[in-house]
Write an enzyme that holds these catalytic residues in place. Sequence first.
Site, mmCIF file in Angstrom:
data_model
loop_
_atom_site.group_PDB
_atom_site.id
_atom_site.type_symbol
_atom_site.label_atom_id
_atom_site.label_comp_id
_atom_site.label_asym_id
_atom_site.label_seq_id
_atom_site.Cartn_x
_atom_site.Cartn_y
_atom_site.Cartn_z
ATOM 1 C CB VAL A 1 -0.966 0.008 1.210
ATOM 2 C CG1 VAL A 1 -1.810 -1.253 1.227
ATOM 3 C CG2 VAL A 1 -0.205 0.146 2.522
ATOM 4 C CG HIS A 2 1.469 5.547 -1.852
ATOM 5 N ND1 HIS A 2 1.633 6.713 -1.148
ATOM 6 C CD2 HIS A 2 2.312 5.640 -2.924
ATOM 7 C CE1 HIS A 2 2.521 7.477 -1.748
ATOM 8 N NE2 HIS A 2 2.954 6.854 -2.827
ATOM 9 N NE ARG A 3 6.240 4.535 4.120
ATOM 10 C CZ ARG A 3 6.332 3.615 5.063
ATOM 11 N NH1 ARG A 3 5.535 3.689 6.111
ATOM 12 N NH2 ARG A 3 7.206 2.635 4.958
ATOM 13 C CB SER A 4 1.098 9.926 0.650
ATOM 14 O OG SER A 4 2.242 9.941 1.473
ATOM 15 C CB ILE A 5 -1.877 7.753 -2.866
ATOM 16 C CG1 ILE A 5 -0.889 8.900 -3.066
ATOM 17 C CG2 ILE A 5 -2.992 7.843 -3.907
ATOM 18 C CD1 ILE A 5 -0.103 8.811 -4.370
#
Length: 395
Positions: A227-231
């Site tokens: 997963v992405h930390r910001s999106i």
Amino acid sequence: MTKPLEGIRVIDLTRVLAGPFCTMLLADMGAEVIKVENPKGGDDSRAFGPFKNGLSAYYMGLNRSKRSVTLNLKEPRAKEILKNLVAKADVIVENYKPGTMDKLGLGYAVLKEINPKIIYAASSGFGQTGPYSSKAAYDLIVQGMSGFMSITGFDAKHPVKSGSSIADIFAGVFTAIGILSALQYRNKTGRGQMVDVAMLDCMVAILENAIASYDSTGKAPEPIGNVHRSIAPFATFNTADGFINVCAGNDDLWRRFCEVVGLEEYIEDPRYVDNKSRVENFSELEKLINDRMTTQTTDAWREVLDAVKVPCGPIMNVAQVAVDPQVKARDMIVELMHPLAGKLLVPGTPIKFSETPAAISCPAPELGEHTAEVFGDLLGIDEKEIETLRKNGVI
């Protein structure tokens, strides 16, 4: 057709991966790369598997488009020959532990006196300066020390390295960039210089948002899987027959995604209405999406999402990559015919030029295959002297 680096001569003292990857890039772009190897076995990677007809596919994949000569650099005559090659070269590349070339009497301070225009590129684990400079390093060591492994994987208790040797590879790429930049400076000034590239520096340079996260929060980021930390949603999801990566990187893509996968009721849900909310509530959102995506196959979802231009893609294995139509259309898997190993598949050149196309010019050389040719053409050493040099252990 002319290649972009035609006319540039590179003396390549590198071995294994970081240095050879750098000089492979230069060779594919047209540089004349003369690989200098120890006569007793050559590049260490010649002994690395897998093998085809007894020859290392590892070595052959990294050393295409080059010529091989042998020199035993512990011998005074071999050092003299190398200096004579440097006098006729544009670039020399080495990836020894710092100080090794100086001990041989072949460091930058010596070689620049012979050829002030020489670009001397040194690629090492920790660089020419700093408290770790003299330490030996391999890709795994640097992936660990750079922080990269601390943010890779699914939890902090099981640090994971990347599937390819990216510390070595990025060091090779950055060394090539450094060489090209130094050549441009030389074009303007007539002066050569030393290019110092450390694997550790390269891996720190690519940490990107991990550094931003630490600076903003004061906490070291931990692994979060795919997963992405910001999106969000920007992750891997389960399908009926495997997995699919979906990257809905803005609110418009989120809306389109929901509309075609049957999650319309969540478009304006306060928990998911904007990216910040989706990131904060992703654990719940991930379950919703996984439950929906498992109702169809990966290919079926690709067709649905591609139709509305929501970025998505499967997780392919290497066998699938080798026959993928996009990869083939871009000539990124190239078939070479080696005189001894036979047919080889190797990655192609990823930089496409409109006027000066890069390409693989020939398969990897046998150890010392071009010694007589190179020494004869460039240095005027005849066959009789070649035999004497060979008998004396110089080549």
